[in-house]
Design a protein around this motif. Structure first.
Motif, PDB file in Angstrom:
ATOM      1  N   VAL A   1      -9.744  27.535  -8.118  1.00  0.00           N
ATOM      2  CA  VAL A   1     -11.281  26.895  -7.509  1.00  0.00           C
ATOM      3  C   VAL A   1     -11.961  25.717  -7.688  1.00  0.00           C
ATOM      4  CG1 VAL A   1     -12.996  27.526  -9.129  1.00  0.00           C
ATOM      5  CG2 VAL A   1     -10.960  29.144  -9.854  1.00  0.00           C
ATOM      6  N   ALA A   2     -10.932  24.936  -7.772  1.00  0.00           N
ATOM      7  CA  ALA A   2     -11.458  24.091  -7.430  1.00  0.00           C
ATOM      8  C   ALA A   2     -11.398  23.479  -6.054  1.00  0.00           C
ATOM      9  CB  ALA A   2     -10.998  22.629  -7.775  1.00  0.00           C
ATOM     10  N   PRO A   3     -12.502  22.862  -5.121  1.00  0.00           N
ATOM     11  CA  PRO A   3     -12.389  23.018  -3.793  1.00  0.00           C
ATOM     12  C   PRO A   3     -11.607  22.184  -3.504  1.00  0.00           C
ATOM     13  CG  PRO A   3     -14.619  21.777  -4.656  1.00  0.00           C
ATOM     14  CD  PRO A   3     -14.007  22.483  -6.027  1.00  0.00           C
ATOM     15  N   TYR A   4     -10.991  20.801  -3.730  1.00  0.00           N
ATOM     16  CA  TYR A   4      -9.892  19.620  -3.490  1.00  0.00           C
ATOM     17  C   TYR A   4      -8.885  19.946  -4.129  1.00  0.00           C
ATOM     18  CZ  TYR A   4     -13.420  19.059   0.244  1.00  0.00           C
ATOM     19  OH  TYR A   4     -14.269  18.731   1.169  1.00  0.00           O
ATOM     20  N   LEU A   5      -7.599  20.207  -4.229  1.00  0.00           N
ATOM     21  CA  LEU A   5      -6.578  19.639  -4.893  1.00  0.00           C
ATOM     22  C   LEU A   5      -6.044  18.091  -4.164  1.00  0.00           C
ATOM     23  CD1 LEU A   5      -4.405  22.542  -5.582  1.00  0.00           C
ATOM     24  CD2 LEU A   5      -6.175  21.745  -6.835  1.00  0.00           C
ATOM     25  N   VAL A   6      -6.188  16.837  -5.127  1.00  0.00           N
ATOM     26  CA  VAL A   6      -5.546  15.549  -4.481  1.00  0.00           C
ATOM     27  C   VAL A   6      -4.119  15.286  -5.120  1.00  0.00           C
ATOM     28  CG1 VAL A   6      -6.199  13.495  -3.720  1.00  0.00           C
ATOM     29  CG2 VAL A   6      -8.139  15.373  -4.264  1.00  0.00           C
ATOM     30  N   LEU A   7      -2.761  15.320  -4.187  1.00  0.00           N
ATOM     31  CA  LEU A   7      -1.437  15.372  -4.618  1.00  0.00           C
ATOM     32  C   LEU A   7      -1.223  13.784  -3.910  1.00  0.00           C
ATOM     33  CD1 LEU A   7      -2.135  18.525  -3.181  1.00  0.00           C
ATOM     34  CD2 LEU A   7       0.508  17.680  -4.802  1.00  0.00           C
ATOM     35  N   ILE A   8      -1.411  12.914  -5.351  1.00  0.00           N
ATOM     36  CA  ILE A   8      -1.292  11.778  -5.027  1.00  0.00           C
ATOM     37  C   ILE A   8       0.138  11.034  -4.390  1.00  0.00           C
ATOM     38  CG2 ILE A   8      -1.910   8.749  -5.400  1.00  0.00           C
ATOM     39  CD1 ILE A   8      -4.276  10.739  -6.930  1.00  0.00           C
ATOM     40  N   PHE A   9       1.162  10.961  -3.926  1.00  0.00           N
ATOM     41  CA  PHE A   9       2.319  10.604  -3.574  1.00  0.00           C
ATOM     42  C   PHE A   9       2.492   9.022  -3.451  1.00  0.00           C
ATOM     43  CE2 PHE A   9       2.186  14.736  -2.134  1.00  0.00           C
ATOM     44  CZ  PHE A   9       3.109  15.303  -2.371  1.00  0.00           C
ATOM     45  N   LYS A  10       3.673   8.605  -4.585  1.00  0.00           N
ATOM     46  CA  LYS A  10       4.313   6.952  -4.432  1.00  0.00           C
ATOM     47  C   LYS A  10       5.270   6.745  -3.446  1.00  0.00           C
ATOM     48  CE  LYS A  10       8.162   6.862  -7.338  1.00  0.00           C
ATOM     49  NZ  LYS A  10       8.643   6.112  -8.771  1.00  0.00           N
ATOM     50  N   GLN A  11       5.004   6.273  -2.020  1.00  0.00           N
ATOM     51  CA  GLN A  11       6.342   5.607  -1.004  1.00  0.00           C
ATOM     52  C   GLN A  11       7.147   5.103  -1.947  1.00  0.00           C
ATOM     53  OE1 GLN A  11       4.702   4.116   2.083  1.00  0.00           O
ATOM     54  NE2 GLN A  11       2.638   5.850   2.314  1.00  0.00           N
ATOM     55  N   THR A  12       8.329   5.140  -2.216  1.00  0.00           N
ATOM     56  CA  THR A  12       9.342   4.563  -2.608  1.00  0.00           C
ATOM     57  C   THR A  12      10.063   2.887  -1.740  1.00  0.00           C
ATOM     58  OG1 THR A  12      11.162   5.865  -2.042  1.00  0.00           O
ATOM     59  CG2 THR A  12      10.044   6.360  -4.344  1.00  0.00           C
TER      60      THR A  12
ATOM     61  N   GLU B   1       0.492  -1.556  -0.090  1.00  0.00           N
ATOM     62  CA  GLU B   1      -0.213   0.019  -0.047  1.00  0.00           C
ATOM     63  C   GLU B   1       1.081   1.149   0.362  1.00  0.00           C
ATOM     64  OE1 GLU B   1      -3.853  -0.595   2.682  1.00  0.00           O
ATOM     65  OE2 GLU B   1      -1.749  -1.741   3.925  1.00  0.00           O
ATOM     66  N   PRO B   2       1.769   1.730  -0.863  1.00  0.00           N
ATOM     67  CA  PRO B   2       2.515   2.284  -0.649  1.00  0.00           C
ATOM     68  C   PRO B   2       1.896   4.013  -1.857  1.00  0.00           C
ATOM     69  CG  PRO B   2       3.047   1.697  -3.096  1.00  0.00           C
ATOM     70  CD  PRO B   2       1.774   0.769  -2.587  1.00  0.00           C
ATOM     71  N   TRP B   3       1.007   3.816  -1.008  1.00  0.00           N
ATOM     72  CA  TRP B   3       0.052   5.774  -1.228  1.00  0.00           C
ATOM     73  C   TRP B   3       0.354   6.616  -0.327  1.00  0.00           C
ATOM     74  CZ3 TRP B   3      -2.401   0.731  -3.303  1.00  0.00           C
ATOM     75  CH2 TRP B   3      -2.815   0.526  -3.165  1.00  0.00           C
ATOM     76  N   THR B   4       0.285   8.202  -0.890  1.00  0.00           N
ATOM     77  CA  THR B   4      -0.325   8.504   0.324  1.00  0.00           C
ATOM     78  C   THR B   4      -1.192   9.934  -0.268  1.00  0.00           C
ATOM     79  OG1 THR B   4       1.715   9.187   1.442  1.00  0.00           O
ATOM     80  CG2 THR B   4       0.598  10.275   2.089  1.00  0.00           C
ATOM     81  N   PHE B   5      -2.278  10.292   0.078  1.00  0.00           N
ATOM     82  CA  PHE B   5      -3.257  11.046  -0.786  1.00  0.00           C
ATOM     83  C   PHE B   5      -2.929  12.423  -0.182  1.00  0.00           C
ATOM     84  CE2 PHE B   5      -4.289   6.833  -1.582  1.00  0.00           C
ATOM     85  CZ  PHE B   5      -4.642   6.465  -3.222  1.00  0.00           C
ATOM     86  N   VAL B   6      -2.250  13.613  -0.398  1.00  0.00           N
ATOM     87  CA  VAL B   6      -2.423  15.020   0.147  1.00  0.00           C
ATOM     88  C   VAL B   6      -3.890  15.479  -0.364  1.00  0.00           C
ATOM     89  CG1 VAL B   6      -1.374  16.333   1.103  1.00  0.00           C
ATOM     90  CG2 VAL B   6      -0.861  14.757   0.124  1.00  0.00           C
ATOM     91  N   VAL B   7      -5.145  15.503   0.780  1.00  0.00           N
ATOM     92  CA  VAL B   7      -6.666  17.088  -0.308  1.00  0.00           C
ATOM     93  C   VAL B   7      -6.178  17.432   0.996  1.00  0.00           C
ATOM     94  CG1 VAL B   7      -9.112  16.741   0.647  1.00  0.00           C
ATOM     95  CG2 VAL B   7      -7.314  14.281   0.241  1.00  0.00           C
ATOM     96  N   VAL B   8      -6.142  18.545  -0.034  1.00  0.00           N
ATOM     97  CA  VAL B   8      -5.535  19.956   0.623  1.00  0.00           C
ATOM     98  C   VAL B   8      -7.015  20.579   0.040  1.00  0.00           C
ATOM     99  CG1 VAL B   8      -4.675  22.077  -0.078  1.00  0.00           C
ATOM    100  CG2 VAL B   8      -3.431  19.801  -0.567  1.00  0.00           C
ATOM    101  N   SER B   9      -7.820  21.981   0.643  1.00  0.00           N
ATOM    102  CA  SER B   9      -8.815  22.345   0.792  1.00  0.00           C
ATOM    103  C   SER B   9      -8.199  24.268   1.272  1.00  0.00           C
ATOM    104  CB  SER B   9     -10.127  22.014   1.121  1.00  0.00           C
ATOM    105  OG  SER B   9      -9.592  21.982   2.796  1.00  0.00           O
TER     106      SER B   9
END
Ligand SMILES: Cc1cc2nc3c(=O)[nH]c(=O)nc-3n(C[C@H](O)[C@H](O)[C@H](O)COP(=O)(O)O)c2cc1C
Length: 298
Positions: free
Chosen positions: A196-207, A142-150
């Motif tokens: 403008v978008a209410p959310y930005l989702v930045l998806i990081f892979k954990q190496t 499960e090598p993911w991190t989802f950063v949600v920015v509002s």
């Protein structure tokens, strides 16, 4: 004639030396015998691959030497219990209908660059990220991190970084061909949707993973795993009636990682602005390949 018979063995030796030298050179790392993508036929060795993000190495990080080995752990899940698995089984007509309905839903998905500022409940985003986290992953790492920015200020700081880099990308890094290929999509370095978008989702892979004791854990196939989870995330957005545009902001990764205070083992893979489509949104009138053009049945 006599001179020729004297010179022939000399020429043969010179020729052998030349061939030997060329063979040795071709085996040196970093040199190739045939031009690779981005190399000119004239044999220029300077690799020109503008679409490769400098920060985003695709390889699974592997332990390099004895000293480093001590920082890594082996998995200790050998005794993982196995449990029965019996999900719902539908009648075949239902299977057919569900497959058709899902295709219809997904075929309506479009990359939307005009997003409404209308608010979206946080719980919807939670559910969507939760869904993305159901993706399969190499050795279940499960090598993911989802950063949600509002936060509006943070969204704006992200926009400034992305636009600054994208301007350089469009003018210098991408090259004429890429810019020309993008012209029909009418994209440029100005990314209003980042504000403008209410959310930005930045998806990081954990190496690689970092355990609570500080040891490192191999994250096999981390990029493929995270890409699959992004696909599921896109499907979940579509299912909820939200839109996004898949973006891979070239060479913005390190700055955005620092801004969002993510650790060094994480690399930015994707940035998705998320929301409802703007009421006046337009999309390029693209056509998709027919089934016969994408499927080979043997
Ligand atoms: C890996 C990847 C990177 C992309 N990067 C961008 C991008 O940086 N900016 C953008 O506007 N669209 C980007 N797109 C969206 C594509 O342009 C879009 O998917 C394509 O034109 C097909 O349109 P559709 O998504 O509406 O079917 C990207 C798509 C993918 C899969």
């Amino acid at each position: 004639m006599a001179l020729l018979s004297v010179l022939t063995p000399v020429l043969a030796v010179v020729l052998c030396l030349l061939i030997g030298f060329m063979l040795v050179k071709s085996r040196e790392p970093g040199t190739t015998t045939s031009p690779s993508v981005g190399e000119t036929k004239a044999g220029s060795k300077a690799e020109f691959r503008p679409w490769v993000d400098q920060d985003l190495q695709d390889n699974t990080e592997i332990t390099a030497n004895e000293k480093e080995n001590r920082d890594w752990v082996e998995s200790n899940d050998e005794d993982l219990p196995h449990v029965p698995y019996s999900p719902l089984r539908y009648p075949v007509e239902t299977v057919l209908k569900r497959s058709q309905d899902f295709y219809t839903l997904m075929n309506q998905r479009r990359s939307v660059r005009f997003i409404s500022p209308e608010p979206v409940p946080q719980e919807v985003i939670d559910n969507i990220i939760h869904t993305a986290g159901t993706a399969p992953s190499g050795a279940h790492t499960e090598p993911w991190t989802f950063v949600v920015v509002s936060d509006p200020e943070m969204k704006h700081r992200i926009r400034l970084i992305v636009e600054e880099e994208e301007k350089v990308n469009y003018h210098q890094r991408m090259g004429e061909k890429w810019v020309h290929d993008l012209a029909k999509l009418r994209t440029n370095w100005i990314k209003e949707y980042l504000d403008v978008a209410p959310y930005l989702v930045l998806i990081f892979k954990q190496t690689y993973g970092i355990l609570p004791n500080g040891k490192k854990k191999t994250h096999y196939y981390n990029e493929i795993s995270v890409s699959i989870s992004c696909g599921i995330l896109l499907a979940a957005l579509q299912n909820a009636g939200l839109v996004t545009v898949t973006t891979t902001p070239l060479n913005c990764g390190p700055q955005l990682r620092l801004l969002l205070k993510r650790p060094a083992n994480e690399k930015l893979l994707m940035l998705l602005p998320v929301g409802y489509p703007a009421s006046d949104a337009i999309v390029p009138d693209l056509k998709r390949k027919a089934l016969g053009d994408i499927m080979v049945h043997i």
